[in-house]
Every structure is written in structure tokens, then in C-alpha cells.
Enzyme design. Sequence first.
Site, mmCIF file in Angstrom:
data_model
loop_
_atom_site.group_PDB
_atom_site.id
_atom_site.type_symbol
_atom_site.label_atom_id
_atom_site.label_comp_id
_atom_site.label_asym_id
_atom_site.label_seq_id
_atom_site.Cartn_x
_atom_site.Cartn_y
_atom_site.Cartn_z
ATOM 1 N N ARG A 172 -0.098 66.273 3.750
ATOM 2 C CA ARG A 172 1.296 66.733 3.654
ATOM 3 C C ARG A 172 2.322 65.606 3.676
ATOM 4 O O ARG A 172 3.291 65.641 2.919
ATOM 5 C CB ARG A 172 1.596 67.761 4.753
ATOM 6 C CG ARG A 172 0.660 68.963 4.742
ATOM 7 C CD ARG A 172 0.492 69.566 3.357
ATOM 8 N NE ARG A 172 -0.414 70.703 3.362
ATOM 9 C CZ ARG A 172 -1.387 70.881 2.483
ATOM 10 N NH1 ARG A 172 -1.615 69.973 1.543
ATOM 11 N NH2 ARG A 172 -2.138 71.961 2.525
ATOM 12 N N ASP A 185 1.543 81.836 -5.809
ATOM 13 C CA ASP A 185 2.692 81.732 -4.910
ATOM 14 C C ASP A 185 3.752 80.778 -5.440
ATOM 15 O O ASP A 185 4.938 81.120 -5.493
ATOM 16 C CB ASP A 185 2.238 81.281 -3.522
ATOM 17 C CG ASP A 185 1.561 82.397 -2.743
ATOM 18 O OD1 ASP A 185 1.130 83.380 -3.368
ATOM 19 O OD2 ASP A 185 1.445 82.277 -1.512
ATOM 20 N N ASP A 223 2.030 73.925 7.746
ATOM 21 C CA ASP A 223 2.466 73.062 6.656
ATOM 22 C C ASP A 223 3.977 73.009 6.507
ATOM 23 O O ASP A 223 4.536 71.978 6.136
ATOM 24 C CB ASP A 223 1.823 73.507 5.346
ATOM 25 C CG ASP A 223 0.372 73.076 5.236
ATOM 26 O OD1 ASP A 223 -0.029 72.170 5.996
ATOM 27 O OD2 ASP A 223 -0.364 73.640 4.411
ATOM 28 N N SER A 227 -7.607 82.061 1.317
ATOM 29 C CA SER A 227 -6.644 80.986 1.126
ATOM 30 C C SER A 227 -7.414 79.669 1.182
ATOM 31 O O SER A 227 -8.088 79.382 2.170
ATOM 32 C CB SER A 227 -5.576 81.022 2.224
ATOM 33 O OG SER A 227 -4.738 79.890 2.128
#
Length: 403
Positions: free
Chosen positions: A96, A16, A125, A179
Site C-alpha cells: 500500500r 469495484d 487498506d 476477496s
Amino acid sequence: MTKIEKIVLSYSGGLDTSIILKWLQETYGCEVVMFTADLGQGEELEPARAKAEMAGVKDIRIVDLREEFVSDFVFPMLRANALYEGQYLLGSSIARPLIAKHLVGIAREVGADAVAHGATGKGNDQIRFELAVNALDPSIKVIAPWRQWNIRSRMQLLEYAEKHHIPVPSDKRGEAPFSIDANLLHTSTEGKSLENPAEVAPDHVYQRTVDPLDAPDAPEIITIGFERGDPVSVNGKSMTPAALLTEFNELGGRHSVGRLDLVENRFIGMKSRGIYETPGGTILLAAHRGIESITLDRAAAHLKDEIMPRYAELIYNGFWFAPEREMLQALIDHSQAFVSGEVTLRLYKGSASVISRASPCSLYSADLVTFEESAIAFDHHDAEGFIRLNGLRLRSWAARNGR
């Protein structure tokens, strides 16, 4: 489209973000700086560098953030005993804001006017990254390709990769893979069969913990030392924060500690199902509660438990740098002044059980609780007045209701 001069991309080296890197170069026609955070995800980071070099990136930053991640983000969160919806140890959520902090720092250093991330429009996210950037430097623009480009399916993603000669690993060519997000605190897995919460997760989903049936038949006893609410040693050996968490991950993984099959409520409004493995964090949560049980005053401990869900929700929803989280952190950290000592746990087939605790700052008094004659004077008759006063309102309530 707003003119962008330079972009700092949070880059994992996966398919990605490799596609996003090319898309940014094509779409904005500007320099893209690559930033990869080493949070202990266990992947080889040099292949990410090689992919970025192949894409023509001149400024590549691979930064080891493991110690900062544990000492400045994981440990403060563990002081609060934080669990989202009573179960989730916030392994993705807490990473994050650290990534965003360094995105902003690099952007300032290189004079970039934008940062970019690879989070999708359905997930949490994107919110966490962007709220953090807003709080740290609102002048920096945030680019979220998944909300901007015309790619709407996995097939289109693969077609874009083929068209631009972006290598596609063989395991990415078939059906959509799981994922996976990993760092030193946890591994989370979503997608494929896990999207149906009625289906049992296949065994191969678990990466950090052995099957409980295959865990050792003998328990393992460990002792964790704490100072002011933070772990500082295991079995008498002092270690750095990241080294400690690594050690606890190995211990917990060996004994199948820290598995969680969870359906959670995302901030954006949908439910999602994931498999989480947080072996070291689960051990530390149990140990921290163990040392707090003898060092925290009752009212202080109960107040912490009351604010914990709010604190955990702030982290989950992306408000790490918000003033209310910082206010709660100040309260939590103040409560930890005397949370020091040692906790001994038994690890056995999925459980991490506290079996003893000791502290020079303990509030526990054996003389007060003993059934034998006590050295401390305690008049049992005092309890009668205590009960009568607490029962006064109940007697009034019962009289009114005719009981």
C-alpha cells in the site's frame, strides 16, 4: 462538497474500482486519471486499460513497479524478519505505501488535487493509503467512495453497474465471491466460507501452492546468497530482486511452502480470517534468519527480535512513512553490515528448513564450541565465577523468601 478539479484513482480494473471510476466522474464532474500498479499480481493489465478507455479516461497509467516493490519495500522489511502477530508476512500491508507513493507522484505531475482508492470502511487498506498520503503530501485530498456514497449492499453495487452499463463478469453476479489480493510477495483470500473461522478452507482457495499431499516426495535443496542482509543469488545465479522473489515463489509453491490460515486483529478493531500464501517470502525469512544466526552478535540479534513486533505493527497499521518506522529501519539496516554469505535449505512438503550456513563474516568459532581439545584457550573454571555472580540475586531472593 469541496470542488475537485482532477482526481488520480488507484484502479485495479475489477468491478469495484470500475464502479468507483464512474461514480467519481458523475459525482465530481472532473477528469479522472487512472493509475494501475503492476506489483506482479499475475493478472492481465491490458483489460484494465480497455475498461478505462471505455469509461472515457484519457490519461491511463499502468506502471511496472515490481523491482521497486521488492528492492525498496519487501527486502527492507525482510531485513527485520517482520511478522505481524508472529505469523503474517505483511504481503498486502507492504504494497500500500508504494501504491500511495505513486498516486501522490502522479497527482503532482498532472496537477491533480485529489487521489481516490477503492478500500472499504471496514478494512485496513483505507488507513494505509490515507496515512501514506498524509505523510507524503498533506495538501492532496483523499476520496474514499465506500465511506461517501449511498451504496450499502452488494445488490446495490450490481444495480449501479447495470444502470451505467458497466460490464459485470459472470462470476460476480451470484453470491459474493472471495476477496483476493495478490502481488509478487503473496496472495490473500477472504470472504465467503472463510468468514466462519470454524470452517475448513476449501482446497480451491489455494492458488500459489500445491497441496502438501501432492508435493514432490523428494526434497529439493537450494542455496541462497546474501549481501548485507539482502538475497542476491540462488544456486550461484545472481538475479534482480523481483526475479529472485519470482523464482522463490515457484520453488516454494511447488513444495507447498508458505501456507497460512490466520485470524488476525485489524487495526480498525475487528478480527478477520484469511488464507495467505507467501511461498517466496517464507523461504527468504528462514534463510535470512539462518545467515543472521552466524553473523549477528547475540545482543544485536536479541534487540532486533525485541523491536520486530513493533516494526511489523507499524507496517500493518499503515505507518511506513512515519518517522518511527524510518528510525527503526536505520537501526535494522545498520545491523546488516556483515549479514553476508550463503544459506542452504531443504524444501519438502510445506517446510523450508535451513540445513547449512556459511559466511566470511561469521562469528561462529568451532575452536570455542568443540568438545575436543581447543586451539583457543578456554578455562572452564571461569564459568564458576560467572555462575556465582549471576546467581547472587537469586540466592538473596531465596533467602528472603525462606527457601
